[in-house]
Design a protein around this motif. Structure first.
Motif: not given
Length: 291
Positions: A11-15
């Motif tokens: 999730f962090n990478r996607a955001v």
């Protein structure tokens, strides 16, 4: 079962990728995200540099560098506060205002595109609301507002809609007592809204009678913000307002369908009492003596 840590990191990478956090030219405007965020916050009215730093969670050195960069571009000016020379005030120049508007246009388009490419936009937004509320938990404010204002009316509409879904016989606010919340306005009462970056997440009203007793009404927390202690914070705000109005006895009513509300009341010192009104919807009644 998928690894929870791996899911968070994905999730962090996607955001990070989606918002352009690593880009040297955020949204193609020639400056990185950090500097753009400072410009955005000033454009939205956060002018006190110390408050701006706290809002963005930046240390003093980084904030100074970002402001200096914007000043060198002629987008921002910083001056001592007129009433306190130890404080500084940042304001956009005319060029800064134009750049702020450009960012707003691009950011809105980016958000619209993100929503448009998902087949379930409402579910996507609900998930975003939950994540944003959780991450900004410590920055959710409780403001006293006029119950007739836009933010309060939004909360009340959502509250009434939820009661309509959860009550077996539905809910018609016209049959409830004080449907317009007119007794939740100072000096008789008060109304509070929980806000996260200007977006309402919950509400509660203190309905005064002009004496030493009052009622707590319209406690509601958005589904995305439940489990964060916001209901208790709203109740604390209402109780503190009651004390300032020299109110010593508080009462409230609720419906047995609202189990989480009953749990909150019982945990925070409320005692169940006999019915005290003729409202057709509640079937449980509580009282609390203030100290």
């Amino acid at each position: 079962m998928l690894d929870p840590i791996a899911r968070v990191r994905r999730f962090n990478r996607a955001v990070t990728s989606e918002v352009g956090a690593l880009d040297t030219s955020f949204l193609g405007r020639g400056r990185p995200l950090g500097v753009a965020r400072v410009l955005n916050a000033i454009g939205h009215g956060r002018s006190d540099v110390a408050e701006l730093r706290d809002y963005l969670a930046l240390d003093s050195g980084l904030m100074s560098r970002f402001l200096r960069s914007l000043e060198e571009e002629g987008l921002v000016t910083t001056k001592p506060h007129p009433d306190d020379a130890r404080r500084r005030i940042a304001r956009l120049t005319a060029a800064g205002r134009r750049e702020f508007e450009a960012y707003e246009t691009l950011s809105n388009a980016q958000a619209q595109a993100m929503i448009a490419r998902h087949s379930q936009p409402d579910a996507l937004l609900a998930a975003m609301d939950m994540v944003a509320a959780a991450l900004a938990r410590d920055r959710i404010g409780i403001d006293e507002v006029d119950p007739r204002g836009e933010q309060a009316r939004y909360c009340l509409r959502e509250y009434y809609a939820e009661l309509s879904r959860r009550f077996a016989r539905g809910y018609d606010v016209a049959l409830s007592r004080d449907p317009d919340a007119t007794d939740m306005i100072a000096p008789r009462g008060a109304f509070f809204v929980a806000l996260s970056d200007g977006l309402p997440l919950g509400c509660v009203g203190l309905k005064g009678h002009g004496g030493t007793s009052a009622e707590i009404k319209r406690l509601w927390v958005a589904p995305a913000a439940r489990g964060l202690g916001l209901g208790r914070r709203l109740m604390d705000a209402a109780e503190n307002a009651a004390r300032k109005l020299s109110i010593t006895t508080l009462r409230l009513d609720t419906n047995s369908a609202l189990g989480e509300a009953q749990q909150l009341y019982r945990k925070t010192g409320w005692t169940e009492i006999e019915r005290f009104n003729d409202d057709p919807y509640p079937d449980l009644f509580f009282e609390k003596q203030l100290r």
